[in-house]
Motif scaffolding. Structure first.
Motif, PDB file in Angstrom:
ATOM      1  N   HIS A  66       0.819  -1.214   0.000  1.00 50.76           N
ATOM      2  CA  HIS A  66       0.000   0.000   0.000  1.00 50.76           C
ATOM      3  C   HIS A  66       0.851   1.261   0.000  1.00 50.76           C
ATOM      4  N   GLY A  67       2.183   1.116  -0.133  1.00 49.93           N
ATOM      5  CA  GLY A  67       3.069   2.271  -0.149  1.00 49.93           C
ATOM      6  C   GLY A  67       2.874   3.135  -1.376  1.00 49.93           C
ATOM      7  N   VAL A  68       3.286   4.393  -1.262  1.00 54.11           N
ATOM      8  CA  VAL A  68       3.243   5.326  -2.394  1.00 54.11           C
ATOM      9  C   VAL A  68       4.618   5.298  -3.051  1.00 54.11           C
ATOM     10  N   PHE A  69       4.706   4.688  -4.222  1.00 55.01           N
ATOM     11  CA  PHE A  69       5.986   4.540  -4.927  1.00 55.01           C
ATOM     12  C   PHE A  69       6.128   5.666  -5.952  1.00 55.01           C
ATOM     13  N   LEU A  70       7.217   6.430  -5.829  1.00 54.03           N
ATOM     14  CA  LEU A  70       7.440   7.600  -6.681  1.00 54.03           C
ATOM     15  C   LEU A  70       8.771   7.482  -7.411  1.00 54.03           C
ATOM     16  N   PRO A  71       8.870   8.055  -8.631  1.00 52.02           N
ATOM     17  CA  PRO A  71      10.124   7.978  -9.379  1.00 52.02           C
ATOM     18  C   PRO A  71      11.224   8.875  -8.823  1.00 52.02           C
ATOM     19  N   GLY A  72      10.840   9.910  -8.076  1.00 52.51           N
ATOM     20  CA  GLY A  72      11.834  10.839  -7.537  1.00 52.51           C
ATOM     21  C   GLY A  72      12.099  11.996  -8.479  1.00 52.51           C
ATOM     22  N   ASN A  73      12.680  13.051  -7.932  1.00 54.52           N
ATOM     23  CA  ASN A  73      12.957  14.270  -8.693  1.00 54.52           C
ATOM     24  C   ASN A  73      14.324  14.785  -8.274  1.00 54.52           C
ATOM     25  N   ARG A  74      15.354  14.320  -8.954  1.00 46.81           N
ATOM     26  CA  ARG A  74      16.736  14.638  -8.561  1.00 46.81           C
ATOM     27  C   ARG A  74      16.990  16.144  -8.577  1.00 46.81           C
ATOM     28  N   ARG A  75      16.426  16.832  -9.562  1.00 51.84           N
ATOM     29  CA  ARG A  75      16.655  18.278  -9.644  1.00 51.84           C
ATOM     30  C   ARG A  75      16.095  18.985  -8.412  1.00 51.84           C
ATOM     31  N   ARG A  76      14.908  18.581  -7.978  1.00 48.75           N
ATOM     32  CA  ARG A  76      14.300  19.187  -6.785  1.00 48.75           C
ATOM     33  C   ARG A  76      15.131  18.880  -5.547  1.00 48.75           C
ATOM     34  N   TYR A  77      15.622  17.642  -5.425  1.00 50.74           N
ATOM     35  CA  TYR A  77      16.428  17.287  -4.260  1.00 50.74           C
ATOM     36  C   TYR A  77      17.728  18.097  -4.235  1.00 50.74           C
ATOM     37  N   SER A  78      18.332  18.293  -5.402  1.00 48.10           N
ATOM     38  CA  SER A  78      19.571  19.089  -5.469  1.00 48.10           C
ATOM     39  C   SER A  78      19.305  20.536  -5.076  1.00 48.10           C
ATOM     40  N   GLU A  79      18.161  21.055  -5.483  1.00 46.70           N
ATOM     41  CA  GLU A  79      17.778  22.430  -5.142  1.00 46.70           C
ATOM     42  C   GLU A  79      17.648  22.600  -3.628  1.00 46.70           C
ATOM     43  N   VAL A  80      16.973  21.650  -2.983  1.00 44.68           N
ATOM     44  CA  VAL A  80      16.822  21.719  -1.524  1.00 44.68           C
ATOM     45  C   VAL A  80      18.172  21.528  -0.843  1.00 44.68           C
ATOM     46  N   SER A  81      19.001  20.644  -1.386  1.00 44.34           N
ATOM     47  CA  SER A  81      20.333  20.413  -0.811  1.00 44.34           C
ATOM     48  C   SER A  81      21.157  21.688  -0.800  1.00 44.34           C
ATOM     49  N   ARG A  82      21.073  22.464  -1.876  1.00 40.14           N
ATOM     50  CA  ARG A  82      21.836  23.727  -1.925  1.00 40.14           C
ATOM     51  C   ARG A  82      21.364  24.690  -0.841  1.00 40.14           C
ATOM     52  N   VAL A  83      20.059  24.694  -0.564  1.00 41.27           N
ATOM     53  CA  VAL A  83      19.542  25.544   0.511  1.00 41.27           C
ATOM     54  C   VAL A  83      20.089  25.093   1.854  1.00 41.27           C
ATOM     55  N   VAL A  84      20.130  23.780   2.063  1.00 35.78           N
ATOM     56  CA  VAL A  84      20.661  23.234   3.315  1.00 35.78           C
ATOM     57  C   VAL A  84      22.119  23.644   3.503  1.00 35.78           C
ATOM     58  N   MET A  85      22.941  23.461   2.473  1.00 34.39           N
ATOM     59  CA  MET A  85      24.367  23.779   2.589  1.00 34.39           C
ATOM     60  C   MET A  85      24.585  25.277   2.810  1.00 34.39           C
ATOM     61  N   ALA A  86      23.780  26.100   2.152  1.00 34.91           N
ATOM     62  CA  ALA A  86      23.902  27.549   2.354  1.00 34.91           C
ATOM     63  C   ALA A  86      23.528  27.935   3.777  1.00 34.91           C
ATOM     64  N   THR A  87      22.534  27.257   4.340  1.00 31.92           N
ATOM     65  CA  THR A  87      22.126  27.534   5.721  1.00 31.92           C
ATOM     66  C   THR A  87      23.236  27.165   6.692  1.00 31.92           C
ATOM     67  N   LEU A  88      23.904  26.042   6.460  1.00 38.21           N
ATOM     68  CA  LEU A  88      25.020  25.647   7.314  1.00 38.21           C
ATOM     69  C   LEU A  88      26.133  26.692   7.245  1.00 38.21           C
ATOM     70  N   GLY A  89      26.332  27.275   6.064  1.00 36.98           N
ATOM     71  CA  GLY A  89      27.373  28.283   5.900  1.00 36.98           C
ATOM     72  C   GLY A  89      27.140  29.545   6.706  1.00 36.98           C
ATOM     73  N   ARG A  90      25.913  29.753   7.191  1.00 37.29           N
ATOM     74  CA  ARG A  90      25.646  30.906   8.048  1.00 37.29           C
ATOM     75  C   ARG A  90      26.212  30.713   9.442  1.00 37.29           C
ATOM     76  N   PHE A  91      26.509  29.464   9.807  1.00 42.09           N
ATOM     77  CA  PHE A  91      27.015  29.180  11.149  1.00 42.09           C
ATOM     78  C   PHE A  91      28.527  28.990  11.176  1.00 42.09           C
ATOM     79  N   SER A  92      29.090  28.502  10.077  1.00 36.72           N
ATOM     80  CA  SER A  92      30.542  28.284  10.015  1.00 36.72           C
ATOM     81  C   SER A  92      30.978  28.299   8.557  1.00 36.72           C
ATOM     82  N   PRO A  93      32.145  28.865   8.263  1.00 40.97           N
ATOM     83  CA  PRO A  93      32.636  28.837   6.880  1.00 40.97           C
ATOM     84  C   PRO A  93      33.204  27.474   6.498  1.00 40.97           C
TER      85      PRO A  93
END
Length: 413
Positions: A66-93
């Motif tokens: 009954h799981g929801v099986f999805l193909p995934g969206n690599r471009r979207r994941y990369s976009e969110v990842s860049r936001v995460v890394m930029a946020t970490l950069g606010r705390f330490s270089p």
């Protein structure tokens, strides 16, 4: 004293899907819909049923139908990842991305700005949730490998602090499999020596471990005593860019395989250009239906990010390879980035004009796809490959044609 923070996004791909589509919240979301592929990520709701990443999708469907099986969206994941890394950069270089969903951060000496490690870690978790809407788990320790273990200690949305004084006690009762690099086979080898938890390692001298495990045994001895690297590398470069596909049905048809190589060359070339990279070594990956896997590589005289150069090299490698069995997977990758040393020439090197022409075509395709989507335009050569594939299916079916339209065989996973 060094303080290393390891951040790991919780069930990252699945969490992004649940965030972007609120109706999926609370449901078992599984990234990987191709029945012959593997699971890329599983939400915590799916993990209750024993679904894990790298599990065959067929097994995941058996465990969680009954799981929801999805193909995934690599471009979207990369976009969110860049936001995460930029946020970490606010705390330490000093931020070292370890993968798309995890990173090391050197927070040594940041107390005057953000308070003690626990306070800083909580602020970082809150900042990431505010920026992305996603939870993450954090571990803080004197060295990198312990910080990584700590981030996994209390998932999801966890926070574990390991001080230098408590590091040995923290590691002692953990299974040896928790140490990065200790896989299933290594775990079995250590069990034969009576070593099952980290504290067991400390009962042996380094010479014993070196005799039975080689150089790796000495590294294991150091880790058991909480010794490891605390160096965070901010300039880590990608080692390779690749793409691969698992087919819906095994095939040895070289036209179909060439079509997939061209599609993959376009994906790899586009990513290289987006990252400003060019590579000299092109590698193809072939997995037969016997599950035997091989790779073949060729190093070019000049680095490239050209779709055509990548494809022609990959196709030549494929043509040179006998196919004793049908393939279930094919892939292509580019590595060895950077410009090699060379002597300047008075005359334009052969092929330079063609390379400029190919670069102009690639740039035009990139602009069109950026504006209208990746399906907006197709190379004529790929269109011909797909028509050949359709004609072969028609011949095989007595002229009735394929039952369903679409690419010859296979889907991206």
């Amino acid at each position: 004293m060094a303080a290393i923070l390891h951040l790991d996004m919780d069930a990252f791909f699945a969490s992004v899907e649940q965030h972007d589509e609120p109706s999926l919240k609370g449901k078992p979301v599984i990234i990987g819909h191709h029945h012959r592929g593997v699971v890329s990520a599983a939400s915590y709701e799916a993990r209750v049923y024993g679904v894990r990443s790298a599990m065959p999708v067929s097994e995941a469907k058996r465990r969680c139908p009954h799981g929801v099986f999805l193909p995934g969206n690599r471009r979207r994941y990369s976009e969110v990842s860049r936001v995460v890394m930029a946020t970490l950069g606010r705390f330490s270089p000093l931020v070292e991305p370890a993968s798309i969903d995890e990173a090391y951060v050197d927070i040594s000496g940041c107390e005057t700005l953000f308070g003690p490690p626990e306070t800083m870690a909580r602020a970082m978790k809150a900042a990431i949730r505010e920026a992305t809407g996603l939870p993450c788990s954090v571990g803080v320790a004197p060295v990198k490998f312990i910080a990584k273990i700590a981030s996994d200690y209390d998932k999801p949305d966890g926070l574990t602090i390991v001080s230098p004084e408590t590091a040995l006690d923290f590691l002692g009762p953990l299974p040896v499999s928790k140490i990065p690099g200790v896989g299933k086979r290594a775990e079995e080898s250590l069990a034969r020596l009576g070593i099952r938890v980290v504290a067991d390692i400390r009962r042996h001298e380094p010479e014993f471990l070196a005799r039975h495990c080689g150089k790796w045994g000495l590294d294991l001895y150091d880790k058991a005593h909480a010794r490891g690297s605390a160096v965070v590398c901010t300039d880590r470069e990608a080692k390779s860019v690749s793409a691969e596909n698992t087919f819906e049905a095994d095939t040895a048809d070289r036209d179909i395989l060439a079509a997939w190589l061209l599609k993959q060359a376009e994906r790899v070339g586009r990513e290289l250009r987006q990252e400003g990279l060019r590579g000299r070594t092109v590698t193809i990956k072939l997995k037969f239906n016997t599950f035997k896997q091989i790779t073949r590589s060729r190093t070019l005289a000049e680095p490239t990010a050209s779709d055509s150069a990548i494809f022609e090299t990959a196709r030549a490698l494929l043509e040179a390879e006998p196919l004793p069995h049908p393939l279930r997977l094919i892939g292509v990758g580019v590595s060895q980035f950077g410009e090699p040393p060379r002597q300047l020439a008075l005359l334009e090197p052969p092929g330079k004009k063609q390379a400029r022409h190919d670069a102009q075509i690639d740039a035009a395709l990139d602009r069109i796809r950026d504006k209208f989507g990746k399906a907006a335009i197709m190379r004529g050569r790929l269109f011909e490959y797909e028509r050949k594939g359709e004609r072969k299916e028609e011949d095989a079916s007595g002229g009735r044609g394929p039952e369903a339209p679409g690419p010859p065989i296979g889907r991206k996973v």
